[in-house]
Scaffold this motif. Structure first.
Motif, short mmCIF file in Angstrom:
data_model
loop_
_atom_site.label_atom_id
_atom_site.label_comp_id
_atom_site.label_asym_id
_atom_site.label_seq_id
_atom_site.Cartn_x
_atom_site.Cartn_y
_atom_site.Cartn_z
N ILE A 153 0.84 -1.20 0.00
CA ILE A 153 0.00 0.00 0.00
C ILE A 153 0.87 1.25 0.00
N LEU A 156 2.44 1.64 -3.49
CA LEU A 156 1.51 2.11 -4.52
C LEU A 156 1.06 3.54 -4.25
N SER B 149 -7.57 -4.45 2.98
CA SER B 149 -6.24 -4.13 2.46
C SER B 149 -6.16 -4.41 0.98
N GLN B 151 -8.50 -4.47 -1.15
CA GLN B 151 -9.31 -3.49 -1.86
C GLN B 151 -8.53 -2.19 -2.04
N ARG B 152 -7.83 -1.81 -0.99
CA ARG B 152 -7.05 -0.58 -1.07
C ARG B 152 -5.91 -0.72 -2.07
N ILE B 153 -5.33 -1.89 -2.13
CA ILE B 153 -4.26 -2.14 -3.10
C ILE B 153 -4.79 -1.99 -4.53
#
Lengths: 259, 259
Positions: A153, A156, B149, B151-153
DNA sequence: CGGCAATTTGAGTAAGGTCAAGCCTAGTGG
DNA sequence: CCACTAGGCTTGACCTTACTCAAATTGCCG
């Protein structure tokens, strides 16, 4: 390639004597644990490269461990975009145990030819709860995965292409080294540039330019499915790999190959 | 705001009668569990807004649950860049249990004034292992966090600014709704635009332009620490919120406030 | 009412994306 | 053994999204 595990095509009959077991979440299980609960329903499954191992939305009937080969957890969007969430290496759980029994929120696809061991979920759960040491290693692995996700995370969200690419290389080398599958900065590297792009939120074109720049300065050498870190300090500098950040510790220290 | 939990400034003396308990990882614990193991060492701690609750690298002595207020897990890079890994809402564990006992790989900072309950790690671990239902809800929460997590990636790797912002709003609304803290698309929203920027890998300037566009079309209304979804279908369309993607299910269905 | 933090707006820039060719190279089949 | 092919790699030209820098405005709090 002295310390590299060259796994035979098929897993051995018993987990107890399995080379790969040392890399798994049940690494702390002793002979007595296997005597009591020998994973009766273990299956062996294998896939060619670039196959779908598990499909988004399906409810897997088994817990899978990678015996040999590389796979990737992937989210595919409706419009064709795709994001690789993580790479799954030998000894890794294909699907985290916590998610077992629910519809998968991602697909799993093979990168290379892959051999898997599959355990019946109920038996595996019972087995994992049978000792504190096993619960402990499960917790360690969860923590390592959370940390790896968090790291991705940050990559990115905050890092540019050069940092992302160099960090991915170092991350994979670290994980492989801890598994005894990398030495002297050299290791198998079966990823296509498209895998790297999908994992890092870049395009293949840009990944190519970034890798070319690294190769041009002789910081890395790659090709033919292998990667070599030729100038580690330059690579680490580009990656912003300050000691503090350097531990995505994907496995406990006890198993660290070196360093 | 009928269904919103208005927590008193300090947690009640006993967990058993605590409103927030229903939102926690020990939500499945009954009276008998508390009778046997009443979290003897529970402490109450509170912080003003924008304070560091836990520092990267420290080894926390306790497991913390948010009683009221919002916090954020943050990675701070040496050069000043910062990434918010996730927001921590009432009932959430501040640090996942699996990481307990090891140096924290991130910091935790309060967004608003925050009240926490702190439990001694050993006692908490024993308590959580005391019943299968508790292990089960821990597994559910792990799975939900992994999914969040992941999803955030995907958001950071594949989606543009408009998608990221709209999805964050919908994610937070979903989590709050399941906690009974949102109704009719209205909820407390104490985030500064800088928080949104740090969570989504954008700059505050760009977040501002994106929010302005949404407000200009009267899709959302915000200000004074509150958010209202004025045109849900437009918001979901911009977010690419296809039903399939719509379940970051941060809590079990049993607790769903509505829908 | 003054001061500080947060938001808003504008103008110019750059990292990375898009589109389009051309080029290797490992297999495959004749 | 060699030509053919398909997948993957490489390169060039151009474009877009989001960033940077900077300044003006708003709102909150004492």
């Amino acid at each position: 390639m002295s310390s590299v595990i060259l796994a035979p095509a098929t897993p051995p009959a018993s987990c107890l004597g399995c080379e790969v077991r040392k890399l798994t979440v049940y690494r702390t299980a002793g002979a007595e644990a296997f005597a009591q609960s020998p994973f009766v329903d273990r299956l062996r499954v294998s896939f060619e490269a670039k196959q779908t191992i598990l499909q988004d939305g399906e409810v897997p009937a088994h817990i899978h461990i990678v015996y040999s080969g590389w796979a990737a957890r992937v989210k595919q969007l409706a419009d064709g975009r795709r994001q690789i969430l993580s790479f799954v290496l030998p000894g890794d759980l294909v699907v985290r145990h916590a998610t077992a029994g629910k519809p998968l929120p991602f697909s799993v696809r093979s990168v290379t030819r892959v051999a898997l061991c599959a355990f019946e979920i109920g038996a595996f759960t019972t087995f994992m709860r049978s000792s504190v040491a096993l619960l402990q290693s499960a917790a360690e692995d969860y923590a390592a995965e959370f940390e790896q996700s968090d790291q991705r995370i940050v990559d990115l969200g905050q890092r540019d292409a050069m940092e992302r690419v160099t960090r991915l290389i170092l991350e994979l080398e670290g994980r492989l080294k801890r598994k005894g599958m990398a030495a002297d900065g050299k290791f198998e590297f079966p990823l296509r540039q498209e895998h790297i792009a999908d994992a890092l939120g870049l395009t293949t074109v840009h990944v190519n330019r970034t890798l070319s720049a690294l190769r041009g300065k002789d910081i890395i050498r790659y090709g033919h499915g292998r990667m070599e870190i030729a100038d580690r300090s330059a690579l680490e500098r580009l990656a912003g790999w300050h000691a503090a950040t350097a531990r995505p510790s994907a496995a406990p220290e006890a198993l660290a190959a070196s360093r």
